[in-house]
Design a protein around this motif. Structure first.
Motif, PDB file in Angstrom:
ATOM      1  N   HIS A 175      65.685 -41.844 -50.405  1.00 47.71           N
ATOM      2  CA  HIS A 175      65.446 -41.852 -48.964  1.00 47.71           C
ATOM      3  C   HIS A 175      64.455 -42.963 -48.659  1.00 47.71           C
ATOM      4  N   ARG A 177      62.425 -45.246 -45.623  1.00 46.66           N
ATOM      5  CA  ARG A 177      61.998 -45.403 -44.235  1.00 46.66           C
ATOM      6  C   ARG A 177      61.642 -46.873 -43.997  1.00 46.66           C
ATOM      7  N   TRP A 223      57.514 -41.948 -55.570  1.00 42.78           N
ATOM      8  CA  TRP A 223      57.249 -42.344 -54.187  1.00 42.78           C
ATOM      9  C   TRP A 223      56.746 -43.788 -54.200  1.00 42.78           C
ATOM     10  N   GLU A 256      61.555 -42.839 -51.365  1.00 42.29           N
ATOM     11  CA  GLU A 256      61.416 -41.644 -52.196  1.00 42.29           C
ATOM     12  C   GLU A 256      62.654 -41.527 -53.078  1.00 42.29           C
ATOM     13  N   GLU A 290      52.124 -39.334 -46.696  1.00 44.31           N
ATOM     14  CA  GLU A 290      52.811 -39.002 -45.446  1.00 44.31           C
ATOM     15  C   GLU A 290      54.269 -39.451 -45.534  1.00 44.31           C
ATOM     16  N   GLY A 291      55.166 -38.580 -45.155  1.00 42.45           N
ATOM     17  CA  GLY A 291      56.583 -38.922 -45.159  1.00 42.45           C
ATOM     18  C   GLY A 291      57.355 -38.356 -46.328  1.00 42.45           C
ATOM     19  N   ARG A 305      60.993 -36.287 -46.281  1.00 44.72           N
ATOM     20  CA  ARG A 305      61.705 -36.522 -45.031  1.00 44.72           C
ATOM     21  C   ARG A 305      63.221 -36.542 -45.260  1.00 44.72           C
ATOM     22  N   ALA A 306      63.955 -36.137 -44.232  1.00 46.10           N
ATOM     23  CA  ALA A 306      65.422 -36.241 -44.266  1.00 46.10           C
ATOM     24  C   ALA A 306      65.905 -36.542 -42.869  1.00 46.10           C
ATOM     25  N   ILE A 307      67.104 -37.096 -42.745  1.00 44.05           N
ATOM     26  CA  ILE A 307      67.667 -37.390 -41.428  1.00 44.05           C
ATOM     27  C   ILE A 307      68.328 -36.144 -40.884  1.00 44.05           C
ATOM     28  N   ARG A 308      67.905 -35.753 -39.678  1.00 48.08           N
ATOM     29  CA  ARG A 308      68.503 -34.583 -39.032  1.00 48.08           C
ATOM     30  C   ARG A 308      69.094 -35.031 -37.696  1.00 48.08           C
TER      31      ARG A 308
END
Length: 489
Positions: free
Chosen positions: A395, A397, A425, A439, A477-478, A481-484
Motif C-alpha cells: 500500500h 500513499r 514501513w 507499507e 502515521e498511516g 491504511r486501506a482504500i475504502r
C-alpha cells in the motif's frame, strides 16, 4: 487480411526473418532442405518470443501460423513476401531466384538478405528483374530494426514504397539506398573497423577483449543513439560541424590507422559534409543536442545495468562501492529507521506531468525492501541458495510530487515479522519533507517449492533485532491504511 511470408533458407538470418514476420502476425512458410532447419528455427523463435514482445508497451498481434514446406513451390506459390537467405554464392542465389520466379506470384516481393552482392548482380538473367531487390537485415533480425533496401532502376518507385510500408508494419526501419555498392553501407563501416581491429590484435597493440571494451564502454554507446556525423557535430561545440572538420580533418593524413586511402580533405568536402549535417541536425542547438545525447546515454546505460552487462555491470559495481562507502560512514543504528535508499530521480522516471510516476514510487520502495533484506542477511548468496522473501501486499500513499534531479531518501522501519513473515514501513523524503509512504507485507519462500517456509535462523535473528528496536518507537502515521470506497452502494 493475413499476410504470408516465405523464408528460403532457415539459418540464423532466415530464422530471424521468420520470427520477425511470425510474431507480427504473418503466416510463415519455410523451405530449407537441412534436416535440422526446424530445430534451428525453433531455437531462434524461442529467443524471439522471450525478447521481442518486451520492446513495446502494446501487445503484438496474435502469432501467425508456421509451416515447414517439403518443396520450394509449396513455400512460395501463395506468398506476399519471399525472403531469400541462402549461402553467399552468386551462382546459388541466381539458381534459387530463378526457381522462385518460376513458381511465385508476379506481384510478390522477393528480398535478398545478401550482405555483399549488389541488386544488379542478383537481377542478372532474371525473368522479372524489378521483382528482386536487396533487403539486408542485421542480426538478430527479430530485434534490430534496420533493413538496407537497395534497388536499381528496374525496381519501380511504387514497388519500393510498398516494400518500405510492409517492413514498417513489422516494426523495421527500411533505409533505402538508391545507389548500389558492394556490401551496401553498414557492413562497409563494420568491415573497416574489423580490418583495423585485426591489425591491432596482430601487432600486439590490444587483445580482442580490450578492443571490445573500447567499443562498449565508449563510442559504441554514442553511436547507438546519434550515429557518426551527429556525434561529431556535437563534438564541434557551438561552431558545429565545420569547426570539427577544421580541427580534426588534418588527422586524416596522420598514420593513426592502417586504412590510409582517404578522400582528399578540401573545402568542397567540408562544405558537403557541413551542409548535410546542418540539414540533419540544424533544428537543434548544440546544447539541445548535448541534452538529448545525455538523456539517451543515461537511459541506455541504466537499461544495461538491469542486465548486469557491459557498461551496466560497471555501473552496478560502482553503485556497490558508493553504497558500501556510505555504510562505513553511517553505521547502522537499530534505534532509528534504517536508510535503505538515497538516490537521484533520473530523467526516465518522470511522466507526462513532469514528476516521478507512480510505478517508480513502487520501484524505489521495492529497491528499499531489497536493501533491508540484504541487511538482515537475505542477500544474493542467500537467494542463490534457494530462499527469499516475496511481496504479498503493498500500500503506497503519494503525498507530494518528486521531480527529476531531486534526491530521494528512504527510511525503513521493521513493523513486525519472524518465521515466514516480514512487515516493513518505508518513508520517502526529499530534504526533510515526507513525499510518500509504502507499507509492504512479505512472505519468506522456499524457491524450490515456491511455497512459504521459515527463514533461516540467522536471518530470523537479525530481523528480530530490528523489530525489537523499532517496536519501541511510536507507530508511524498511516500504518494499516486501506482504500475504502465512499460511493453509495
Amino acid at each position: 487480411m493475413t499476410h504470408r511470408a516465405a523464408i528460403i533458407g532457415g539459418g540464423v538470418i532466415g530464422g530471424g526473418w521468420a520470427a520477425r514476420f511470425l510474431l507480427n502476425g504473418w503466416d510463415v512458410q519455410v523451405f530449407d532442405p537441412d534436416p535440422e532447419a526446424e530445430r534451428k528455427i525453433g531455437q531462434v523463435l524461442a529467443n524471439a518470443r522471450r525478447s521481442l514482445p518486451g520492446l513495446t508497451d502494446v501487445a503484438l498481434p496474435p502469432e501467425g501460423r508456421l509451416q515447414f514446406c517439403e518443396t520450394l513451390q509449396e513455400a512460395v506459390e501463395h506468398a506476399d513476401w519471399i525472403q531469400e537467405s541462402v549461402p553467399e554464392r552468386l551462382d546459388i542465389k541466381h539458381e534459387t531466384l530463378a526457381d522462385i520466379q518460376k513458381m511465385c506470384r508476379a506481384d510478390a516481393v522477393i528480398g535478398s538478405s545478401t550482405s555483399g552482392f549488389k541488386p544488379s548482380q542478383l537481377q542478372e538473367g532474371a525473368a522479372r528483374p524489378g521483382q528482386i531487390m536487396v533487403c539486408h537485415p542485421f542480426n538478430p533480425v527479430y530485434l534490430l530494426p534496420l533493413v538496407e533496401v537497395v534497388t536499381t532502376p528496374a525496381n519501380t518507385a511504387e514497388s519500393v514504397e510498398g516494400v518500405k510500408t510492409l517492413l514498417q508494419e513489422v516494426g523495421m526501419y527500411p533505409l533505402h539506398l538508391k545507389k548500389e555498392i558492394d556490401a551496401h553501407v553498414a557492413d562497409r563501416f563494420l568491415e573497416a573497423v574489423w580490418r583495423e581491429a585485426l591489425w591491432l590484435v596482430k601487432d600486439g597493440i590490444a587483445t580482442t577483449a580490450e578492443i571490445d571494451d573500447a567499443i562498449r564502454y565508449g563510442f559504441g554507446i554514442r553511436w547507438a543513439q546519434m550515429g557518426l556525423f551527429e556525434t561529431y557535430r556535437v563534438a564541434g561545440g557551438e561552431a558545429g560541424m565545420k569547426h570539427f572538420m577544421a580541427q580534426f580533418g588534418p588527422a586524416l593524413k596522420w598514420p593513426w590507422t592502417k586504412l590510409m586511402d582517404v578522400p582528399e580533405f578540401n573545402d568542397d568536402l567540408v562544405d558537403l559534409i557541413a551542409g548535410q549535417s546542418d540539414a540533419q541536425s540544424g533544428a537543434y542547438t548544440i546544447q539541445e543536442l548535448e541534452q538529448i545525447r545525455d538523456g539517451n546515454l543515461v537511459a541506455m546505460m541504466r537499461a544495461l545495468k538491469t542486465q548486469n552487462w557491459g557498461v551496466g555491470a560497471l555501473l552496478a559495481q560502482h553503485e556497490d562501492r558508493l553504497r558500501n562507502a556510505d555504510a562505513v560512514s553511517s553505521p547502522l543504528d537499530h534505534t532509528a529507521p534504517v536508510v535503505t535508499g538515497n538516490r537521484v530521480v533520473p530523467l526516465d522516471w518522470t511522466d507526462y506531468n513532469g514528476h516521478m510516476n507512480e510505478a517508480r514510487y513502487l520501484q524505489a520502495f521495492a529497491d528499499a525492501t531489497d536493501r533491508f533484506m540484504a541487511i538482515i542477511g537475505c542477500d544474493a548468496d542467500y537467494i542463490a541458495a534457494g530462499h527469499s522473501y516475496f511481496t504479498a501486499e503493498t500500500h503506497i500513499r503519494h503525498l507530494d510530487e518528486v521531480n527529476a534531479g531531486q534526491i530521494i531518501r528512504i527510511e525503513t522501519t521493521a513493523l513486525g515479522g519472524g518465521g515466514k513473515k516480514l512487515h516493513l514501513w518505508h518513508e520517502m523524503y526529499v530534504g526533510g519533507k515526507l513525499i510518500a509512504t509504502g507499507e509492504h507485507f512479505l512472505l519468506h519462500v522456499d524457491l524450490k517449492t515456491r511455497k512459504a517456509a521459515p527463514a533461516s535462523s540467522a536471518v530470523d535473528k537479525a530481523l528480530k533485532k530490528w523489530i525489537d528496536a523499532h517496536g519501541k518507537r511510536p507507530l508511524p502515521e498511516g500504518v494499516g491504511r486501506a482504500i475504502r470506497s465512499s460511493a453509495p452502494r
